[in-house]
Scaffold this motif. Structure first.
Motif, short mmCIF file in Angstrom:
data_model
loop_
_atom_site.label_atom_id
_atom_site.label_comp_id
_atom_site.label_asym_id
_atom_site.label_seq_id
_atom_site.Cartn_x
_atom_site.Cartn_y
_atom_site.Cartn_z
N ASN A 1 106.12 -25.87 38.23
CA ASN A 1 106.75 -25.70 36.93
C ASN A 1 108.03 -24.88 37.07
N SER B 1 106.97 -32.20 37.96
CA SER B 1 105.61 -31.66 37.95
C SER B 1 104.54 -32.64 38.39
N ASN C 1 110.97 -30.83 35.14
CA ASN C 1 110.48 -29.71 34.34
C ASN C 1 111.44 -28.52 34.29
N TYR D 1 100.98 -29.16 39.98
CA TYR D 1 101.69 -28.76 38.76
C TYR D 1 102.79 -27.71 38.99
#
Length: 312
Positions: free
Chosen positions: A190, A147, A131, A188
């Motif tokens: 990022n 991610s 990512n 998640y």
């Protein structure tokens, strides 16, 4: 000192058929912005000719005819042609490092062209959703996120709905050419930014709207601690000019009182070194941001949904 406050804006339209300038960067001479876009290319803004040119692409651009087509749906081409989500130059060599969600961690030289794949796995486990990245400008080491170890990018909604927490914070060692896992089982992860004093890395978690910092050296080396509870779902993180961070927000947190909607549309927040929100960036409704890059006192804005790069 706080982050700069936006005062005026205009935008640079992307070429026809191209959208989603998700990540922006500038080379060591200040040229750019460079932008990773929907057709798998990295584009460069040529200020002298006021236009975009193709700067870099994956090896499949020349091997697969579909990658040269301009109007095919993204779902038909992304996995084959690549999708650059994170960009950052290493000033010492002027190499551009690229986090391509499908191709892996890549690098291209100052003249651009076909990008070299540096890594596609760690400890024999393949990447699924590379990512964002940042580069330590002293060592050349690259810090980047994957991610999810379960879902690729096209299933980003499932990552959130299923509370997937299989993401990685990773490091590519510029000397050994090896990738190591700094932190696993993350929800998640990022955006990534190396702190200005190089003591830690800030990582934005799209869900649950947090920014953490991972200690690189000193008494907190190896520790992963909360830096900020964010007012929206974060995407990229960039250092500002004063030691803090601009965090792009793809969406504000759900507004609970539907009878009193917010008076402004929040798309970015500037954090101080301690994680305190110093400034907010607001724009018109229906605009979302994926990147806020500060350059020479101005803010360059990238978005996964727009057909232009913004400037304030």
């Amino acid at each position: 000192m706080g982050c700069i406050v936006p005062s005026l804006s205009f935008h640079l339209p992307l070429p026809d058929g191209v959208t989603d300038a998700e990540s922006l960067s500038f080379d060591r001479s200040g040229r750019g912005p460079y932008a990773g876009v929907s057709n798998g290319h990295v584009l460069k803004w040529d200020n002298s000719h006021l236009g975009w040119t193709t700067f870099a692409h994956s090896t499949n651009y020349r091997k697969i005819p579909l990658c040269t087509a301009s109007m095919l749906p993204l779902e038909q081409t992304e996995s084959m042609c690549g999708r650059p989500l994170g960009l950052q130059f290493y000033a010492m060599t002027d190499d551009l490092y690229i986090a391509d969600t499908y191709m892996g961690l890549m690098k291209v030289g100052p003249s651009g062209g076909e990008a070299q794949v540096l890594a596609t796995q760690v400890d024999s486990a393949p990447f699924h959703f590379v990512n964002r990245l940042d580069v330590d400008q002293t060592t050349g080491d690259v810090y980047f996120t994957d991610s999810s170890a379960t879902y690729p990018r096209r299933f980003s909604t499932e990552i959130m709905m299923n509370a997937d927490a299989t993401g990685w914070q990773l490091k590519y060692d510029a000397q050994t050419k090896q990738v190591t896992v700094l932190k696993a089982d993350l929800p998640y992860p990022n955006g990534v930014a190396v702190s200005s004093d190089r003591t830690h890395v800030v990582v934005a978690h799209t869900v649950p709207c947090h920014a953490f910092r991972y200690g690189l050296k000193g008494p907190k080396a190896g520790q992963y601690e909360l830096l900020a509870d964010l007012p929206g779902y974060p995407d990229n993180v960039r250092r500002d000019a004063r030691g803090g961070y601009w965090v792009a927000l793809n969406q504000e947190k759900a507004w609970l009182d539907t009878t009193a909607p917010p008076a402004k549309h929040l798309v970015g927040v500037c954090l101080g070194v301690d994680g305190t929100a110093v400034e907010e960036l607001t724009v018109a409704k229906d605009v979302t941001l994926s990147d806020v890059a500060e350059k020479d006192g101005r803010l360059w804005l990238g978005s996964v949904e727009l057909e232009y790069v913004g400037l304030v």
